[in-house]
Design a protein around this motif. Structure first.
Motif, short mmCIF file in Angstrom:
data_model
loop_
_atom_site.label_atom_id
_atom_site.label_comp_id
_atom_site.label_asym_id
_atom_site.label_seq_id
_atom_site.Cartn_x
_atom_site.Cartn_y
_atom_site.Cartn_z
N VAL A 38 6.10 -15.86 1.54
CA VAL A 38 5.88 -16.46 0.22
C VAL A 38 5.11 -15.55 -0.74
O VAL A 38 5.34 -15.57 -1.95
N ALA A 39 4.19 -14.74 -0.21
CA ALA A 39 3.37 -13.89 -1.08
C ALA A 39 4.02 -12.55 -1.38
O ALA A 39 3.50 -11.77 -2.18
N GLY A 40 5.15 -12.27 -0.73
CA GLY A 40 5.83 -11.00 -0.96
C GLY A 40 5.59 -10.00 0.15
O GLY A 40 4.75 -10.20 1.03
N VAL A 41 6.34 -8.89 0.07
CA VAL A 41 6.29 -7.88 1.12
C VAL A 41 5.09 -6.96 0.93
O VAL A 41 4.65 -6.72 -0.20
N ALA A 42 4.52 -6.49 2.04
CA ALA A 42 3.40 -5.54 1.97
C ALA A 42 3.33 -4.77 3.28
O ALA A 42 3.76 -5.26 4.33
N GLY A 43 2.80 -3.56 3.20
CA GLY A 43 2.64 -2.73 4.40
C GLY A 43 1.48 -1.77 4.22
O GLY A 43 1.21 -1.31 3.11
N MET A 44 0.78 -1.52 5.30
CA MET A 44 -0.39 -0.61 5.26
C MET A 44 -0.44 0.21 6.54
O MET A 44 -0.03 -0.25 7.60
N THR A 45 -0.99 1.40 6.43
CA THR A 45 -1.29 2.22 7.59
C THR A 45 -2.63 1.76 8.16
O THR A 45 -3.59 1.60 7.41
N HIS A 66 -10.63 -5.48 0.17
CA HIS A 66 -10.40 -5.00 -1.20
C HIS A 66 -9.03 -4.34 -1.37
O HIS A 66 -8.66 -3.98 -2.49
N SER A 67 -8.27 -4.13 -0.30
CA SER A 67 -6.93 -3.55 -0.44
C SER A 67 -6.01 -4.57 -1.10
O SER A 67 -5.99 -5.74 -0.70
N PRO A 68 -5.26 -4.14 -2.12
CA PRO A 68 -4.39 -5.08 -2.83
C PRO A 68 -3.41 -5.79 -1.90
O PRO A 68 -3.02 -6.93 -2.14
N SER A 69 -3.01 -5.12 -0.81
CA SER A 69 -2.00 -5.69 0.09
C SER A 69 -2.56 -6.79 0.98
O SER A 69 -1.81 -7.65 1.47
N ALA A 90 4.94 11.31 7.72
CA ALA A 90 5.17 11.10 6.28
C ALA A 90 5.09 9.61 5.95
O ALA A 90 4.54 9.22 4.90
N LEU A 91 5.60 8.76 6.85
CA LEU A 91 5.52 7.30 6.62
C LEU A 91 4.07 6.84 6.60
O LEU A 91 3.69 5.96 5.83
N ALA A 92 3.25 7.44 7.47
CA ALA A 92 1.83 7.07 7.52
C ALA A 92 1.16 7.35 6.17
O ALA A 92 0.37 6.53 5.68
N ASP A 93 1.49 8.47 5.56
CA ASP A 93 0.91 8.79 4.25
C ASP A 93 1.39 7.82 3.18
O ASP A 93 0.61 7.35 2.35
N THR A 99 0.87 8.09 -1.94
CA THR A 99 1.93 8.45 -2.90
C THR A 99 1.93 7.37 -3.98
O THR A 99 1.09 6.47 -3.96
N ASP A 100 2.91 7.44 -4.88
CA ASP A 100 2.99 6.43 -5.96
C ASP A 100 3.62 5.13 -5.50
O ASP A 100 3.73 4.17 -6.28
N ALA A 101 4.08 5.07 -4.25
CA ALA A 101 4.81 3.88 -3.78
C ALA A 101 3.82 2.76 -3.41
O ALA A 101 2.83 3.00 -2.71
N HIS A 102 4.10 1.56 -3.90
CA HIS A 102 3.28 0.39 -3.56
C HIS A 102 4.19 -0.79 -3.23
O HIS A 102 5.33 -0.85 -3.69
N PHE A 103 3.67 -1.71 -2.44
CA PHE A 103 4.39 -2.93 -2.05
C PHE A 103 5.85 -2.60 -1.65
O PHE A 103 6.05 -1.80 -0.75
N GLU A 104 6.85 -3.21 -2.35
CA GLU A 104 8.23 -3.05 -1.88
C GLU A 104 8.71 -1.61 -1.91
O GLU A 104 9.55 -1.23 -1.10
N GLN A 105 8.15 -0.79 -2.84
CA GLN A 105 8.59 0.61 -2.92
C GLN A 105 8.34 1.36 -1.61
O GLN A 105 9.09 2.27 -1.24
#
Ligand SMILES: Cc1cc2nc3c(=O)[nH]c(=O)nc-3n(C[C@H](O)[C@H](O)[C@H](O)COP(=O)(O)O)c2cc1C
Length: 173
Positions: A38-45, A66-69, A90-93, A99-105
């Protein structure tokens, strides 16, 4: 030469930098934690995780409040924890927000499928755990997410991606 860190007289807590420096000596396997709902997709290392129990299978992950995700993990109530192989540096970074990618990106990188909980599961992970969130403990700067493990998937073979001394440990590649 061994250097011993001790409390200064009258101090009740170790200096945070001394703690971080000491922790940086410990090699930690790198994981991607992912959620959707319901809140949308998110991912973190993440490296702050541990197994709690096998009866029933239960694990914990510590997420910075404090992480937006982080809010999306709490609201969705499901997550996958994906152990990265050495080839997925590279995925971990990307999932660490370097990088500039956030949430679904972020999820345009890597080969993801929808798991039984609805959380994204990384096909190239050495192993993936899918969890339903059963409890959250607030400890200082972090939420400790406690998950009941409802599914596992075995993926790629090879060495784990490890993080040590503020960088990826390439000695085992
Ligand atoms: C090797 C490594 C390990 C990390 N471990 C954690 C962790 O255990 N918990 C956490 O909250 N953040 C951890 N982080 C930081 C998060 O990955 C990062 O704050 C977050 O993904 C930023 O993404 P965003 O800006 O898109 O929200 C780690 C970062 C790296 C590089």
């Amino acid at each position: 030469m061994a250097v011993e860190m001790t409390f200064a007289k009258g101090e009740s807590m170790l200096d945070p930098k001394a703690y971080r420096d000491a922790m940086s000596e410990v090699a930690s396997p790198v994981h991607l934690i992912a959620t959707d709902g319901v809140a949308g997709v998110a991912g973190m290392t993440v490296t702050a995780h541990a197994s709690i129990s096998d009866q029933p299978p239960t694990m914990l992950v510590c997420l910075n409040r404090h992480s937006p995700s982080t809010r999306r993990f709490l609201e969705n109530g499901v997550f996958s924890l994906n152990a990265l192989g050495a080839a997925d540096e590279a995925l971990a970074d990307i999932f660490a927000g370097r990088t500039d990618a956030h949430f679904e990106q972020k999820f345009t990188h890597g080969d993801w499928r929808k798991g039984v909980t609805g959380a994204p599961v990384l096909r190239s992970a050495l192993v993936s755990f899918e969890c339903r969130l059963i409890d959250v403990k607030d400890v200082e700067t972090h939420h400790v997410l406690i998950g009941a493990v409802v599914a596992v998937a075995h993926g790629g073979a090879g060495a784990s991606l490890l993080y040590r001394r503020r960088g990826y440990d390439r000695s085992r590649k």
